[in-house]
Design a protein around this motif. Structure first.
Motif, PDB file in Angstrom:
ATOM      1  N   GLU A   1       1.026  -0.704  -0.300  1.00 54.97           N
ATOM      2  CA  GLU A   1      -0.266   0.357  -0.585  1.00 54.97           C
ATOM      3  C   GLU A   1       0.888   1.357  -0.256  1.00 54.97           C
ATOM      4  O   GLU A   1       2.319   1.258   0.535  1.00 54.97           O
ATOM      5  CB  GLU A   1      -0.641  -0.143   1.411  1.00 54.97           C
ATOM      6  N   MET A   2       0.106   2.031  -0.375  1.00 49.89           N
ATOM      7  CA  MET A   2       1.167   3.580  -1.074  1.00 49.89           C
ATOM      8  C   MET A   2       0.591   4.825  -0.071  1.00 49.89           C
ATOM      9  O   MET A   2      -0.567   4.789   0.588  1.00 49.89           O
ATOM     10  CB  MET A   2       0.529   3.838  -2.331  1.00 49.89           C
ATOM     11  N   LEU A   3       1.791   5.320   0.133  1.00 49.85           N
ATOM     12  CA  LEU A   3       1.209   6.495   1.115  1.00 49.85           C
ATOM     13  C   LEU A   3       2.387   7.891   0.715  1.00 49.85           C
ATOM     14  O   LEU A   3       3.462   7.795   0.053  1.00 49.85           O
ATOM     15  CB  LEU A   3       2.802   5.959   2.346  1.00 49.85           C
ATOM     16  N   PRO A   4       1.607   9.053   1.232  1.00 51.51           N
ATOM     17  CA  PRO A   4       2.061  10.217   0.600  1.00 51.51           C
ATOM     18  C   PRO A   4       2.632  10.961   2.009  1.00 51.51           C
ATOM     19  O   PRO A   4       3.620  12.073   1.073  1.00 51.51           O
ATOM     20  CB  PRO A   4       1.117  11.436   0.275  1.00 51.51           C
ATOM     21  N   PHE A   5       2.594  10.494   2.394  1.00 50.26           N
ATOM     22  CA  PHE A   5       3.654  11.597   3.599  1.00 50.26           C
ATOM     23  C   PHE A   5       3.489  10.609   5.515  1.00 50.26           C
ATOM     24  O   PHE A   5       2.200   9.296   5.229  1.00 50.26           O
ATOM     25  CB  PHE A   5       2.282  12.800   3.800  1.00 50.26           C
ATOM     26  N   ALA A   6       5.409  10.197   5.423  1.00 47.75           N
ATOM     27  CA  ALA A   6       4.692   9.837   6.992  1.00 47.75           C
ATOM     28  C   ALA A   6       6.482  10.423   7.827  1.00 47.75           C
ATOM     29  O   ALA A   6       6.675  11.001   6.661  1.00 47.75           O
ATOM     30  CB  ALA A   6       5.107   7.843   6.999  1.00 47.75           C
ATOM     31  N   ASN A   7       6.394  10.259   8.887  1.00 48.73           N
ATOM     32  CA  ASN A   7       7.121  10.078   9.495  1.00 48.73           C
ATOM     33  C   ASN A   7       7.763   8.904   9.794  1.00 48.73           C
ATOM     34  O   ASN A   7       6.808   8.612  11.009  1.00 48.73           O
ATOM     35  CB  ASN A   7       7.127  11.529  10.305  1.00 48.73           C
ATOM     36  N   VAL A   8       8.913   8.939  10.031  1.00 44.13           N
ATOM     37  CA  VAL A   8       9.298   7.292  10.922  1.00 44.13           C
ATOM     38  C   VAL A   8      10.748   7.414  10.980  1.00 44.13           C
ATOM     39  O   VAL A   8      11.905   8.796  10.775  1.00 44.13           O
ATOM     40  CB  VAL A   8       9.293   5.822  10.061  1.00 44.13           C
TER      41      VAL A   8
END
Ligand SMILES: [Zn+2]
Length: 223
Positions: A57-64
């Protein structure tokens, strides 16, 4: 670019998780709020359910980040508005990113979850009226989030950006407010920022962004 309505995913969940086991974000189409805990990406959806995000699944924004909490304090109770001041008693952090984890029992938790958007995507501030708000009382769980210095507003959300997931992984979202019972507050100062930019994404590469004043204002309003 999320502010301007670029909600198309640009990185897979499995690729993102190579960069960390702890974090927050949203999924393609602004579909819900992500909570990444112990290497699993949970997706809190606007219908009130929580599911585990699949690797493709695709993500447009994240912080990890890779979690390695260096400090912790046990508190008899904590309110969301007091997280900043409580942390400031323990360390100086205003000019760097900090990963924040708060686990224990919560008297009251209020979250909001954004609803999946369809193309053509609206701007982030236009989606503000389409959020679902959820309340829970006497719930065990974990707050997952970051402090972002004002200097880096845009790359992250300036100030505290906190999400919540309950211990059973059935309730979660972007935190609007909480009041806890006994909790453990843990922190990790982050000494760098790796920014993944989707250079293969033509929407991203060709998009002419709104000016930074509008972007900053829009981030503050939507958060
Ligand atoms: Zn959020």
């Amino acid at each position: 670019m999320l502010v301007d309505g670029l909600f198309g995913g640009t990185i897979t969940a499995s690729k993102l998780l190579k960069h960390g086991d702890f974090g927050i974000g949203t999924a393609e189409g602004l579909n819900g709020e992500l909570i990444i805990l112990d290497g699993v990406a949970y997706q809190a959806l606007a219908d009130g359910t929580v599911k585990v995000l699949k690797g493709d699944e695709m993500l447009p924004f994240a912080n990890v980040n890779v979690s390695n909490f260096e400090g912790r304090v046990v508190l008899p109770g904590l309110k969301m508005d007091d997280v900043d001041a409580t942390l400031a008693k323990e360390l100086s952090y205003q000019n760097t990113f900090v990963a924040i984890k708060i686990s224990g029992t919560f008297k009251a938790v209020q979250t909001r979850v954004v609803k999946e958007q369809q193309r053509p995507y609206p701007t982030l501030s236009e989606t503000a009226s389409k959020q679902q708000v959820f309340d829970a009382k006497n719930i065990k769980g974990t707050v997952v989030g970051y402090y972002t210095p004002a200097l880096f507003q845009g790359a992250g959300v300036g100030g505290m950006h906190l999400h919540f997931i309950d211990a059973q992984h059935q309730f979660g979202g972007h935190l609007l407010d909480f009041e806890s019972d006994k909790v453990k507050l843990s922190w990790q100062l982050l000494d760098g920022l790796d920014l993944n930019l989707p250079i293969q994404d033509s929407e991203f590469i060709k998009h002419k962004p709104s000016d930074m004043g509008i972007i900053r204002q829009s981030i503050s309003e939507s958060e």
